[in-house]
Design an enzyme around this catalytic site. Structure first.
Site, PDB file in Angstrom:
ATOM      1  N   LYS A  56       1.035  -1.207   0.101  1.00  0.00           N
ATOM      2  CA  LYS A  56      -0.211   0.382  -0.310  1.00  0.00           C
ATOM      3  C   LYS A  56       0.990   1.226   0.287  1.00  0.00           C
ATOM      4  CE  LYS A  56      -4.643  -1.952   0.940  1.00  0.00           C
ATOM      5  NZ  LYS A  56      -5.091  -2.021   2.299  1.00  0.00           N
ATOM      6  N   ARG A 107      -3.053 -10.120   4.599  1.00  0.00           N
ATOM      7  CA  ARG A 107      -3.690 -10.406   3.390  1.00  0.00           C
ATOM      8  C   ARG A 107      -2.908 -10.044   2.268  1.00  0.00           C
ATOM      9  NH1 ARG A 107      -6.280  -6.552  -0.462  1.00  0.00           N
ATOM     10  NH2 ARG A 107      -7.694  -7.805  -1.483  1.00  0.00           N
TER      11      ARG A 107
HETATM   12  N1  HH2 Z   1      -7.271  -3.885   0.606  1.00  0.00           N
HETATM   13  C1  HH2 Z   1      -7.444  -3.590  -0.470  1.00  0.00           C
HETATM   14  C2  HH2 Z   1      -8.961  -4.613  -1.433  1.00  0.00           C
HETATM   15  N2  HH2 Z   1      -9.661  -5.625  -0.305  1.00  0.00           N
HETATM   16  N3  HH2 Z   1      -9.908  -6.355   2.125  1.00  0.00           N
HETATM   17  C3  HH2 Z   1      -9.868  -5.996   3.932  1.00  0.00           C
HETATM   18  N4  HH2 Z   1     -10.698  -7.354   4.076  1.00  0.00           N
HETATM   19  N5  HH2 Z   1      -8.457  -5.274   3.468  1.00  0.00           N
HETATM   20  C4  HH2 Z   1      -7.612  -4.518   3.021  1.00  0.00           C
HETATM   21  O1  HH2 Z   1      -7.048  -3.969   3.763  1.00  0.00           O
HETATM   22  C5  HH2 Z   1      -8.328  -4.677   1.579  1.00  0.00           C
HETATM   23  C6  HH2 Z   1      -9.666  -5.791   1.097  1.00  0.00           C
HETATM   24  C7  HH2 Z   1      -6.881  -3.387  -1.591  1.00  0.00           C
HETATM   25  O2  HH2 Z   1      -6.102  -3.412  -2.375  1.00  0.00           O
HETATM   26  P1  HH2 Z   1      -6.183  -4.900  -3.302  1.00  0.00           P
HETATM   27  O3  HH2 Z   1      -6.879  -5.532  -3.417  1.00  0.00           O
HETATM   28  O4  HH2 Z   1      -4.505  -4.770  -3.101  1.00  0.00           O
HETATM   29  O5  HH2 Z   1      -5.625  -3.650  -5.065  1.00  0.00           O
HETATM   30  P2  HH2 Z   1      -6.941  -2.724  -5.297  1.00  0.00           P
HETATM   31  O6  HH2 Z   1      -8.528  -2.729  -4.528  1.00  0.00           O
HETATM   32  O7  HH2 Z   1      -6.846  -1.758  -6.530  1.00  0.00           O
HETATM   33  O8  HH2 Z   1      -7.753  -3.666  -6.206  1.00  0.00           O
END
Ligand code: HH2
Length: 346
Positions: free
Chosen positions: A287, A322
């Protein structure tokens, strides 16, 4: 055991400790962990100065902080579990566009489950500034891949990362086991009823506004209390909707409507959320704050920083990590677990 919500106006924040215990009578396991214990805590009362306290030997708060967490899709949460991220989107901030084709997604999942014990599949980016994806499009991105993973014989628990009940329902029908809702059941009025009726675990994450606008809302009088109050309210709403306490997982929502200072405070004080008596999930992988602190401009350059944050999560008693970098996180976690004295069990 029915969930007793903690005192709304006070937090007993345990001081997590690891390694050899002095074996004193007040040393108690932290959040059901086999690696961590606590024997003192800070009492944070709303609007008052923080007091140091010895760990209480009895009482519901002690029990909530110490007790084993409910198993998660057959996984005991007595040690940190790795949740591997598989984004089936063209625009996710880190892995967007890499695994969209079902064959590529299955191949990446096969690779990740060597080290990950849960897979988190998403079809809509929730990065700051991201735009909403239509339901049909999000279903088309996720459900066929989940079905393909099951057809390929992958039995690893799968969570569907979505804010929308129809997407969650299609994913559960295709073989997913868990709902991961970054809006903690607020975005879609049908989500709570769906989760309750399917009897599946649900991750309740703290977020503000929508991904499009959330960074404009990164203003809190005290971020720890704001996140705590929000999760308190969302847990109460989930229970009221008929979701079992044993199916709730909490997440402070690192990077969602938060500045680097907010993210750091939540990471430092993560143990303040153990008095709910629920499992904690930490999602900090790659992040923005890691880039802001280190100068690692692109998400792919943030692997080492992400592993450091995952270890901080483990040391604070987070139950689910995660992450994008499952292999690197597993290696770090294995060493951490071995050092804590559970070499044979790691
Ligand atoms: N962060 C993201 C998405 N889903 N779910 C939970 N429970 N906690 C988190 O911190 C979280 C999440 C954002 O990260 P990422 O999926 O890598 O990116 P994007 O939203 O751009 O797909």
């Amino acid at each position: 055991m029915p969930l007793r919500l903690p005192e709304p106006d006070q937090i007993l924040r345990p001081l997590p400790r690891s390694g050899v215990t002095a074996g004193g009578v007040s040393a108690q396991p932290l959040a059901g962990s086999r690696h961590l214990w606590w024997n003192s805590a800070s009492l944070l009362a709303r609007g008052r100065a923080t007091e140091e306290r010895p760990a209480p030997l009895t009482g519901t708060t002690r029990l909530a902080i110490s007790a084993p967490r409910a198993d998660f899709c057959g996984l005991s949460l007595d040690r940190p579990r790795i949740m591997g991220i598989l984004n089936l989107t063209p625009d996710s901030f880190s892995d967007g566009g890499r695994h969209n084709a079902p064959e590529a997604a299955v191949a990446r999942a096969q690779e990740m489950i060597r080290d990950a014990e849960i897979l988190d599949i998403g079809g809509e980016s929730t990065r700051p500034g991201a735009q909403e994806v239509p339901v049909e499009e999000e279903i088309a991105r996720t459900a066929p891949v989940i079905r393909a993973l099951r057809e390929a014989g992958i039995t690893t628990p799968i969570s569907i990362d979505t804010r929308k009940a129809a997407v969650a329902e299609a994913a559960l029908d295709a073989g997913a086991d868990i709902v991961n809702d970054v809006t903690a059941l607020r975005f879609d009025p049908d989500m709570a009823a769906l989760v309750a009726s399917r009897g599946v675990p649900v991750v309740l994450m703290h977020s503000v506004a929508t991904p499009e606008t959330m960074q404009k809302h990164a203003v809190y009088e005290d971020v720890l209390w704001s996140v705590r109050d929000h999760l308190y309210e969302r847990v109460a709403a989930a229970l009221k909707a008929g979701i079992r306490a044993g199916n709730l997982i909490l997440d402070p929502g690192i990077g969602f409507g938060k500045t680097t200072a907010h993210d750091l405070r939540l990471l430092r004080e993560l143990a303040a959320f153990h008095d709910f008596g629920l499992p904690l999930l930490l999602g900090a992988s790659r992040k923005k704050f890691i880039g802001a602190l280190t100068g690692a401009a692109t998400p792919a350059e943030r692997v080492t920083g992400s592993v450091a944050v995952a270890l901080q999560g483990a040391a604070m008693g987070a139950h689910i990590l995660r992450v994008h970098d499952t292999r690197e996180t597993r290696q770090a976690l294995s060493i951490w677990q071995a050092i804590q004295g559970n070499y044979d069990e790691a």
